[in-house]
Structures are given as C-alpha cells and as structure tokens.
Design an enzyme around this catalytic site. Structure first.
Site, PDB file in Angstrom:
ATOM      1  CG  ASP A  74      -1.663  -0.647   4.014  1.00  0.00           C
ATOM      2  OD1 ASP A  74      -1.785  -0.466   5.081  1.00  0.00           O
ATOM      3  OD2 ASP A  74      -0.157   0.131   3.716  1.00  0.00           O
TER       4      ASP A  74
ATOM      5  CG  ASP B  55       3.983  -2.626   2.949  1.00  0.00           C
ATOM      6  OD1 ASP B  55       2.968  -3.685   2.816  1.00  0.00           O
ATOM      7  OD2 ASP B  55       4.055  -2.273   3.548  1.00  0.00           O
TER       8      ASP B  55
END
Length: 745
Positions: A428, A631
């Site tokens: 990401d 995350d």
C-alpha cells in the site's frame, strides 16, 4: 468477542509422545475448540467455552498434573516452578553420581570382588540394595511417569527408561544373589549402568531445561516493561497500589522516570514520553492534555495526570505479550507432522526392542541372555525421542522471540515458516511507503472562490472523516480565519471521498470532496483545475477536488512524504528476487511519482479497498506467493487474502486481527528482516530434525547390534544414556543460536 484463551502449566511431560497424549485429552473435553501443547514451555493453550477446572481435571486423569496460569506475569510463577524442578534434578544428579562414580572406578580397575567369591556374595547384593535406594530417589520420576502412561494405555520416554534400568537392575540383582545358577560368561551386573544412565539423564534434563529457559527471554523482557505498581488518585489522595488493582477511568499520577502503568489519555500536565518499545523511534514524543499514552512506555521529563482507559489484558502491551505467546506455542505444518511421528515412535521402539531381545536370545553368542539384555537396554535408552520432539518447537519459540525483540510480531509459527516462500510483495502507499502524516501543500480555486474558502469548505466536510488526509486538511484549515460551515447528511465513500450538504449564508449547498475518479463517477468535470492537478501529481502530491452543486470549484493538494528508508527497503526486497507491486487508491500520476521515488516498477492505482483483495487473488492465480503490506484497517480484506499479511501499526486490535505479522516500528526494512529470520529459522529446524532423525536412524540399529557380526561392536548402555542426553542438549543449543542472529537492518 472471542474468548480469552486459557493457559495451563503442565507437569510430568517427558517427550513428544506426552504432547500428543495431553492434546488428545484436552481436545476431548466438551466445549474445547482448539488445544496446543508446548513441550518447550510445558504449557497448554486452550480456546473454547470451557472452564479451567474441567481442563485441569482432564489432564490429571491422563496421569499428568496441571495448574492454570492466569496473570499477565505468568512467567514469574512458571519460573519459580521451573527453578524448583531444576533444583530437584540437580540434587538427584548429585545423588546418582555419588553412587555411579565409585562403581565406574571399581569396574574399570577390576578391584571389585568376583560375583562367585565369598566377598562378592556380600558386596554385590549390598551394591544392589544401595542402587535400588538411589534409583528410588534419583529415578523415581521415570517409574511414576511410566506407570501413569501404562494406566492410560500409552507409552512415552519414561516407559523406555524405566524398562531399561528396571530390567537391568532386576537381572543384576538375580545374578548377585544366585551367581552359581548362571554360566560364568553370563555373570555380569548392570548396577553401574543403571546408576550412570540415571545420572546422565538427570544431568541432561537439567542442562536442557537451563537452555530452554533462555528461549523465553523475549517474553520476560516484554513483561518487564509493565510496572508492578501504579500511583492512583482517590479522594484527593495519591496512593501506590498493585497494577492489578487499577480500575477503568481511574485517575493516575505519572512522575518523571516512571513507566506508564496502563493505556489512557492525559488529563492534566504535559511531558515527553519514550515510546521506542512500540515505534522504534529514539526521539521522545510530546504528550499534552487529550493525547493518548501507552502502558509500558517511559515518562521522561514532566509529571502528569492520566485516565486509565485500557487495563489488564486489554492494554497494547498485554496484546503484544499474548501475541508472542500464541505464536511461540503454535505449530507449523512441519511441527504437527513431527508430533504425529513422535506419537507412534515409542510403541515402535518397544517393538524393535522386543525383536532385538528375541534375536540375541535365540541367535546371539553365549551368554545369550546377558547379550540380549544389554542390547535391549541400549535400544530402549538410545531411542528416546526427546530431541525429535524439541526440534521444531524450540526453533519456532526462539525465532518468534527474536522477531519480537526487533519489533516484528508474528501471530503464529506458520507465518514464520511462510515468509521465506514469498515471491511477490504488494505494498500500500499511504502509511506504508509514505509516513502516513500528510500535510496540505497548496490550494487552487476558481476565480469566484478564494483559496481560504475552498480550504474551509473542504475541512467542513472532513470533520466527520477519520482518514489521515482529513486530519491534515483540518489542521491546515485551523490556521485560517473564520469558522467551519455546518454540514448535514455527511457520507463517506470508501476510497473515493466524502459528501454532504454545506450550509452557507442560510442556504444548503450539495458538496463533494475527493478524488478525480469520485468526481468522474458523479459526472462532474474538473475543467481548468486539470492543469494544477497534473502539476501536483507529478510532484507526488495527491490532488483532492471540491465540488459545489455539481461544479468543481477548487483543489487541495496534500503531500505525504516518503519514509526515509523506504527506497532502501524496496531495493533489498528486489535484491532477494521478489517482485514488488504498489496497490493504492491514489490517482495514477501521484502513485507513479511515489513509485518512481522508491524504485517500484509495477503500479495499480485508483484501486478501492474492496478491490485490493481481488488484485491479490489474481496474483495468486498466476502462481505467486503473495504478501500484502498495509495499515491493517483499510487494507484488511487484502491482508486476510494474501498468503502473508504485514500490518504497519502499533499493535492495536485491528492491526493484530487483520494481519499475520505486525511491524511495530513501521519500517519496510522489517519485512526484509522477517524474510531473513524466516529462512534462518526454517534452516535451524531442518538442522535439528536432521540431527534428531540421524541420531535415531543410526543409533537404534547400532544399539541393536547390527555391527556386532562384522566388527564385534556392541554399544554399551551407559554410552547410550550419554548420547541420548547429548542429543537433546544439542538440539536446544542449536536453536538458541537464533537468539544471536544478526538481522541485516
């Protein structure tokens, strides 16, 4: 909410066969969903709707003893039990050595009287009685363990040892009492072998336990981060109380130099706090009213009052400890296979020992009975599967502990084994490659709107959002004059933006704020804002557009700086032959700019959170073994879909639950370290298994006497006892080498 696993301390286990027995009886208890027994720690972890009392009763029915471990500092209680057990083993070692040493000297010097002599008729029965007394004290745990397993129709290491030294003593005592009833060549006693074997086995168990205790050093260090007491403010008075007595919402005083007792928020005062145990950052973090603090971190300069919000097992530190414990006790596929082998190993050895006895007794040279007994004793002793049972769990335990010391939290041993197999890394962008602390870099607007007005309206919409970009916009707008506009009908569009009705001068205006893709979906053209948007994106900034009543009126550019070590980490991953792909919801231009900055060639941008999992599945369908790094919140579906999920986070519930690995320090370098540690741990397991299997594969035939027809070589039972003890110590010592493993980063 998932039930908290129950931990038991299990006493009486002597080999991997015991592990299988205890696991079977625990899993048979009604309500148990899963049960894992650690031979290394002598503990069991059980999940399900069941009471500790029922579990303890089941273990005791199987012939073992158990007690619940229920505190955060279980290790102190367990350490005391281990220390007491070690002291008993040492006393037993001294007692058996005091007898075996003189007997060994007499045997080697030929000073002992002959069995058939008048002196021997008195001396050897006395030696037999003294040996029995020593065995009853120093070797009683072998016989009681064998009896327990016999009552439960099973067998373990104690069975082999008890049969060996028991048969040796009975045979020797019969020879000592009736020497004339046996041929002269068969008049040999094994009192010294029984005593020396007992000495070696007790000494080996003591050394093995001593080495095993080093494997729990990571847990001990984590537990040591929690203070034992807290200063609570009650009725205007400050009192020092045990940490277990701190309640929710209590007010606590934290003084300079003290560890923060539990998780909470600052009520009054300000200070700087060393949070390096979680973040890895050496620089202290400033804490003021309303800011959160984490239990176990160190208050440095000032004194402050805080409110306890998470206590006991709910704190971040307690979750980390629980995670490390669970990972250390879990079994990868190779460990479960070894357990199944070990469960049938002891019965197989008993069959081999029986065949050995019959072959020597019927086909062996004279005296057949003496040779048959010696060979059978040696087979029983040398075949003990302790090293085999320790080979995998001891390496997993040390590897997981070493990872925890480096801020890498593994949810299970399978994750540690899987990391080395990775071929593709999906990453990401926000909070993973970038710092996750964005800031507003510029604002553009149409001629009829001021830049400050655009920023204020954007901030008005973002008040209800929890996205990191929202915080940056709100922080920037706070520095501008004027109040935020009221918003009704707020709605967050995952991966796209936000919308709502903004109230301006008594009128309600439909407003959107988000990505270019969001506006395209709503059939809104950005017009002359396209040029500043392109400029922002080429610099790696994220352009976000504000639209009022279906017309784009402004642009807010937000920049999230790349982490300083991100490029080096990506280069290390590629140097290992791994393919690195960026999966991000950001626009194409910004995503490619950030990817170019860190050296990533393949980019999939404008991917919604729900679609990241589909991207992972596509890669897997191509044969790739994929890791996802995110995350732990927006990327939860992708983290769960990947073969291995890495969450960048501080050990929160969401991060822990959504990923296989939690990187506390937030650096991508830890991903490379995890792969390196995985390879080292699996290599260590293979070394242990190779040594353990080689020991048994070569040792059992030699002990049975396959070399005797060719070289006249028959292994002595005493030497077999020393070899068996040495094999376990070798496995544990080899695993402990991982504690000193130097990780590249």
């Amino acid at each position: 909410m998932e039930d908290t696993p129950i931990r038991l301390s299990v006493a009486g286990m002597s080999c991997a066969g015991c592990v299988a027995t205890v696991e079977d009886v625990l899993r048979a208890v009604p309500g148990v969903q899963s049960a894992e027994v650690s031979f290394v720690e002598h503990t069991a972890t059980i999940s399900g709707a069941v009471t500790p009392a029922a579990l303890v009763a089941a273990v005791r029915t199987a012939g073992y003893d158990a007690a619940e471990l229920c505190g955060l500092d279980d290790e102190s209680e367990k350490d005391l039990q281990d220390a007491q057990h070690a002291a008993r083993l040492l006393r037993k070692t001294y007692a058996s050595a005091a007898l075996s040493a003189p007997l060994l000297v007499l045997g080697m010097s030929n000073l002992a009287p002959a069995l058939s002599s008048p002196g021997g008729a008195i001396f050897w029965p006395m030696v037999g009685v003294v040996t029995l007394i020593v065995l009853a004290y120093a070797g009683n745990h072998f016989f009681t363990g064998a009896w327990r397993t016999l009552r439960n129709h099973s067998a373990n290491m104690d069975t082999l040892v008890a049969l060996s030294i028991g048969a040796g003593w009975i045979y020797s005592m019969a020879i000592a009492l009736f020497p004339e009833q046996t041929p002269p060549a068969a008049r040999h006693v094994y009192f010294e072998s029984a005593a020396i074997i007992t000495t070696f086995l007790n000494l080996g168990s003591w050394l093995e336990g001593r080495a095993r205790r080093h494997t729990s050093s990571a847990i001990r260090r984590l537990i040591g981060l929690q203070p034992r007491t807290a200063r609570v403010v009650r009725d205007g008075q400050e009192l020092d109380i045990p940490i277990a007595e701190v309640g929710l919402c209590e007010t606590l005083r934290v003084r300079p130099g003290e560890r923060i007792p539990v998780d909470g928020i600052v009520l009054e005062g300000h200070s700087t706090v060393d949070e390096s145990m979680l973040s890895g950052e050496a620089l202290p973090v400033t804490k003021e009213r309303g800011m959160s603090v984490i239990g176990g971190t160190v208050n440095q300069s000032g004194s402050f009052l805080m409110e306890a919000q998470r206590i006991g097992r709910d704190t971040v530190l307690a979750q980390i400890i629980a995670l490390v414990r669970t990972a250390q006790q879990s079994k990868p596929a190779i460990g479960r296979l070894v357990d199944r082998v070990a469960a049938v190993f002891v019965p197989a050895v008993l069959i081999v020992a029986t065949i050995t006895f019959l072959v020597w007794f019927n086909l062996g040279p004279s005296p057949q009975l003496s040779h048959a007994l010696a060979a059978t004793m040696t087979v029983l002793i040398i075949a003990c599967p302790c090293a085999l049972g320790l080979a995998t769990p001891i390496s997993i335990m040390v590897g997981v502990g070493r990872a925890a010391e480096c801020g890498i939290l593994l949810r299970n041993g399978e994750a540690l084994q899987q990391a080395r197999r990775l071929t593709t890394i999906a990453v990401d962008k926000t909070g993973t490659i970038t710092s996750g602390r964005p800031s507003v870099t510029s604002v553009s607007s149409r001629a009829t709107w001021s830049q400050d007005a655009v920023l204020k309206l954007a901030a008005s919409l973002e008040v209800g959002s929890e996205h990191p970009l929202a915080h940056a916009i709100l922080q920037s707008a706070a520095d501008k004059p004027g109040a935020l506009a009221p918003v009704t009908g707020f709605q967050a569009w995952s991966g796209r933006g936000v919308s709502g009705a903004v109230h301006l001068d008594g009128q309600s205006v439909s407003a959107l704020f988000g990505s270019h893709q969001f506006l395209i979906e709503q059939d809104i053209a950005i017009g002359d804002l396209a040029e500043p948007a392109t400029v922002c994106a080429t610099k790696g900034e994220t352009p976000l557009f504000l639209a009022l009543d279906g017309e784009a009126v402004g642009l807010v550019a937000v920049s999230d700086p790349v982490k300083p070590d991100a490029r080096a980490a990506i280069q290390r991953l590629r140097a290992k032959g791994l393919r690195v792909i960026m999966l991000t919801g950001d626009n194409q231009a910004t995503a490619h700019a950030v990817a170019a900055a860190v050296g990533i060639d393949t980019v999939q941008a404008e991917v919604l959170p729900a679609d990241k999992a589909h991207a992972i599945r596509r890669l897997q369908s191509e044969g790739a073994v994929v890791a996802m790094i995110g995350d732990g919140i927006n990327d939860a579906p992708a983290l769960a879909t990947a073969d291995l999920g890495f969450a960048i986070g501080s050990g929160t519930d969401v991060a822990i639950e959504s990923a296989d690995v939690v990187l506390l320090h937030g650096s991508l370098q830890a991903v490379v370290d995890t792969i390196h540690l995985s390879a080292a741990t699996v290599r260590n397991i293979r070394q242990n298994l190779f040594g353990a299997f080689l020991y048994n594969v070569l040792g059992i035939p030699i002990a049975a006497g396959v070399l005797y027809p060719f070289f006249g070589l028959l292994l002595n039972p005493t030497i077999a006892g020393a070899m068996m003890a040495a094999s376990s110590i070798t496995v544990v010592s080899n695993a402990n080498r991982l504690r000193g493993l130097r990780l590249p980063h």
